[in-house]
Design a protein around this motif. Structure first.
Motif, PDB file in Angstrom:
ATOM      1  N   PHE A  56      80.469  73.580  90.055  1.00 36.76           N
ATOM      2  CA  PHE A  56      79.866  74.684  90.787  1.00 36.76           C
ATOM      3  C   PHE A  56      80.881  75.313  91.732  1.00 36.76           C
ATOM      4  O   PHE A  56      81.083  76.530  91.725  1.00 36.76           O
ATOM      5  CB  PHE A  56      78.641  74.195  91.575  1.00 36.76           C
ATOM      6  CG  PHE A  56      78.048  75.256  92.449  1.00 36.76           C
ATOM      7  CD1 PHE A  56      77.259  76.253  91.909  1.00 36.76           C
ATOM      8  CD2 PHE A  56      78.282  75.257  93.808  1.00 36.76           C
ATOM      9  CE1 PHE A  56      76.712  77.243  92.706  1.00 36.76           C
ATOM     10  CE2 PHE A  56      77.739  76.237  94.622  1.00 36.76           C
ATOM     11  CZ  PHE A  56      76.955  77.229  94.069  1.00 36.76           C
ATOM     12  N   VAL A  57      81.549  74.505  92.524  1.00 33.84           N
ATOM     13  CA  VAL A  57      82.520  75.015  93.505  1.00 33.84           C
ATOM     14  C   VAL A  57      83.694  75.680  92.801  1.00 33.84           C
ATOM     15  O   VAL A  57      84.126  76.774  93.193  1.00 33.84           O
ATOM     16  CB  VAL A  57      83.006  73.871  94.423  1.00 33.84           C
ATOM     17  CG1 VAL A  57      84.122  74.346  95.333  1.00 33.84           C
ATOM     18  CG2 VAL A  57      81.855  73.309  95.232  1.00 33.84           C
ATOM     19  N   ALA A  58      84.195  75.056  91.755  1.00 33.17           N
ATOM     20  CA  ALA A  58      85.331  75.630  91.025  1.00 33.17           C
ATOM     21  C   ALA A  58      84.966  76.971  90.406  1.00 33.17           C
ATOM     22  O   ALA A  58      85.756  77.924  90.431  1.00 33.17           O
ATOM     23  CB  ALA A  58      85.807  74.655  89.954  1.00 33.17           C
ATOM     24  N   THR A  59      83.748  77.076  89.868  1.00 36.72           N
ATOM     25  CA  THR A  59      83.325  78.319  89.243  1.00 36.72           C
ATOM     26  C   THR A  59      83.119  79.418  90.277  1.00 36.72           C
ATOM     27  O   THR A  59      83.529  80.568  90.068  1.00 36.72           O
ATOM     28  CB  THR A  59      82.032  78.110  88.432  1.00 36.72           C
ATOM     29  OG1 THR A  59      82.241  77.048  87.497  1.00 36.72           O
ATOM     30  CG2 THR A  59      81.640  79.353  87.676  1.00 36.72           C
ATOM     31  N   VAL A  60      82.504  79.080  91.413  1.00 40.08           N
ATOM     32  CA  VAL A  60      82.311  80.073  92.482  1.00 40.08           C
ATOM     33  C   VAL A  60      83.657  80.603  92.951  1.00 40.08           C
ATOM     34  O   VAL A  60      83.856  81.817  93.085  1.00 40.08           O
ATOM     35  CB  VAL A  60      81.518  79.477  93.667  1.00 40.08           C
ATOM     36  CG1 VAL A  60      81.574  80.389  94.881  1.00 40.08           C
ATOM     37  CG2 VAL A  60      80.078  79.236  93.273  1.00 40.08           C
ATOM     38  N   LEU A  61      84.598  79.708  93.206  1.00 41.95           N
ATOM     39  CA  LEU A  61      85.915  80.144  93.686  1.00 41.95           C
ATOM     40  C   LEU A  61      86.631  81.015  92.665  1.00 41.95           C
ATOM     41  O   LEU A  61      87.266  82.007  93.016  1.00 41.95           O
ATOM     42  CB  LEU A  61      86.770  78.928  94.048  1.00 41.95           C
ATOM     43  CG  LEU A  61      86.296  78.138  95.267  1.00 41.95           C
ATOM     44  CD1 LEU A  61      87.153  76.904  95.456  1.00 41.95           C
ATOM     45  CD2 LEU A  61      86.301  78.996  96.516  1.00 41.95           C
ATOM     46  N   ALA A  62      86.518  80.673  91.401  1.00 44.75           N
ATOM     47  CA  ALA A  62      87.179  81.465  90.367  1.00 44.75           C
ATOM     48  C   ALA A  62      86.514  82.829  90.186  1.00 44.75           C
ATOM     49  O   ALA A  62      87.195  83.830  89.925  1.00 44.75           O
ATOM     50  CB  ALA A  62      87.168  80.704  89.043  1.00 44.75           C
ATOM     51  N   ARG A  63      85.201  82.897  90.352  1.00 43.41           N
ATOM     52  CA  ARG A  63      84.493  84.173  90.184  1.00 43.41           C
ATOM     53  C   ARG A  63      84.700  85.104  91.370  1.00 43.41           C
ATOM     54  O   ARG A  63      84.659  86.320  91.214  1.00 43.41           O
ATOM     55  CB  ARG A  63      82.994  83.935  89.986  1.00 43.41           C
ATOM     56  CG  ARG A  63      82.644  83.214  88.720  1.00 43.41           C
ATOM     57  CD  ARG A  63      82.945  84.027  87.503  1.00 43.41           C
ATOM     58  NE  ARG A  63      82.355  83.387  86.325  1.00 43.41           N
ATOM     59  CZ  ARG A  63      82.847  83.479  85.125  1.00 43.41           C
ATOM     60  NH1 ARG A  63      83.925  84.169  84.897  1.00 43.41           N
ATOM     61  NH2 ARG A  63      82.267  82.877  84.111  1.00 43.41           N
TER      62      ARG A  63
END
Length: 119
Positions: free
Chosen positions: A22-29
């Motif tokens: 979740f955190v990795a995806t939010v940061l990448a988006r």
């Protein structure tokens, strides 16, 4: 993902996206220059689970979507702000074109080699 210098420089080498999808995806988006396809590919390779990936995509994409909607709404509103926004965006684009031409001319005068076009 291998060893050596290439693996040390890769932020995904330790499996963090799989553990904290979740955190990795939010940061990448949130980062505007990272293409969605690249994030999707990395998420698939690192085995990010579907639910954290979808939730992270929704949360991470929200700021950009809200800003696009606000800009578009201001353009069509009768408040007069839309004209100024369009004029500002056009001015920024014009400055970019002028600076690119000046830079190209400067490089040509300095004798720097030009990049070849693919044929």
């Amino acid at each position: 993902m291998g060893s050596g210098a290439a693996a040390r420089g890769c932020p995904f080498r330790c499996g963090a996206p799989a553990r904290r999808g979740f955190v990795a995806t939010v940061l990448a988006r949130i980062v505007p220059v990272v293409p969605f396809a690249a994030v999707n590919y990395v998420a698939g390779i690192t085995r990010v689970r579907t639910l954290p990936f979808l939730a992270g995509t929704a949360v991470g994409s929200l700021p950009a979507n809200v800003s696009y909607a606000m800009f578009g709404g201001a353009l069509v509103a009768d408040s007069g702000v839309g004209g100024w926004l369009a004029l500002g965006a056009g001015g920024i684009a014009l400055v970019g074109v002028v600076l690119a031409r000046i830079g190209r001319r400067h490089l040509a005068e300095s004798g720097a080699p030009r990049a070849r076009r693919r044929e």
